[in-house]
Design a protein around this motif. Structure first.
Motif, short mmCIF file in Angstrom:
data_model
loop_
_atom_site.label_atom_id
_atom_site.label_comp_id
_atom_site.label_asym_id
_atom_site.label_seq_id
_atom_site.Cartn_x
_atom_site.Cartn_y
_atom_site.Cartn_z
N LEU A 1 -6.34 27.06 38.89
CA LEU A 1 -7.15 26.35 39.88
C LEU A 1 -8.30 25.60 39.20
N TYR B 1 -8.69 21.59 39.64
CA TYR B 1 -9.80 21.02 40.43
C TYR B 1 -11.02 20.61 39.59
N GLU C 1 -15.12 23.94 44.38
CA GLU C 1 -13.82 23.73 45.02
C GLU C 1 -12.88 24.90 44.74
N LYS D 1 -13.61 27.56 47.13
CA LYS D 1 -13.05 27.25 48.45
C LYS D 1 -11.56 27.53 48.49
N GLN D 2 -10.85 27.14 47.43
CA GLN D 2 -9.40 27.35 47.40
C GLN D 2 -9.05 28.84 47.35
N LYS E 1 -9.57 30.20 50.78
CA LYS E 1 -8.51 29.71 51.67
C LYS E 1 -7.21 30.50 51.45
#
Length: 204
Positions: free
Chosen positions: A39, A43, A48, A51-52, A55
């Motif tokens: 990740l 990103y 971010e 956030k991922q 999520k």
């Protein structure tokens, strides 16, 4: 007669012992670590990545809750304080084989009838993780620390997703993490509101 807290602890331990499809802890930690690294590469922004991870955790939580409810037979909690006990002693134990310490804020004032319905007073609890299976073998580089990476942010999403499925909208955030040089790893779960049971179309 056992207190609810002791009963929940016993339920969590029984669930962990009876779980047949256990994943090797080292493999689990290394796989998760590889996911976080991927990740970061994708990103190139730690905010971010946080956030991922949240999520992803949310999507996992919405599915885990079904397994949890089916296997634990835990009934509806009487208040948000009890939710904290169940999350720490049954949820974390049955899935990760750890039991975080759960603490509740002291009562502030006598609740009004409206507050009682929405559980506004003391509507949060803190989970302190003495051990974190996700963070085994991990040492964060300086760049990640400065960028604000919460390595185990997937846990925040799992809790948010699972509790939303049982009609509780919550905010979950890390307060501290030993990976970032803090003395403890702590998460705070705050109840925002109880969600209304959705009535299927045509059933009103």
């Amino acid at each position: 007669m056992a207190t609810p807290s002791k009963q929940y602890k016993a339920i969590g331990e029984d669930l962990w012992k009876s779980r047949t499809e256990k994943v090797n802890a080292e493999l689990f930690a290394l796989t998760y670590g590889a996911l976080v690294v991927q990740l970061i590469q994708d990103y190139e922004d730690y905010g971010e990545v946080n956030k991922q991870l949240e999520k992803m955790g949310y999507n996992i939580g919405t599915r885990l809750i079904e397994d949890f409810l089916a296997r634990s037979s835990v009934g509806r909690c009487s208040d948000f304080r009890e939710v904290g006990e169940v999350v720490a002693k049954v949820g974390f134990k049955s899935f990760l084989n750890i039991t975080p310490t759960v603490t509740h804020p002291p009562p502030t004032s006598r609740p009004t009838s409206v507050q009682r319905q929405t559980s506004v007073p003391n509507s949060s609890f803190t989970l302190t993780l003495d051990e974190n299976p996700l963070a085994e073998f991990v040492e964060l580089p300086e760049e990640a620390l400065e960028g604000g990476l919460w390595f185990s942010n997937v846990l925040c999403g799992v809790l948010r997703g699972a509790l939303e499925m049982v009609q509780m909208q919550v905010q979950v955030e890390f307060l501290s993490d030993v990976l970032r040089g803090d003395e403890t790893t702590e998460l705070r779960v705050t109840l925002l509101k109880y969600l209304e049971e959705e009535v299927p179309m045509g059933d009103e």
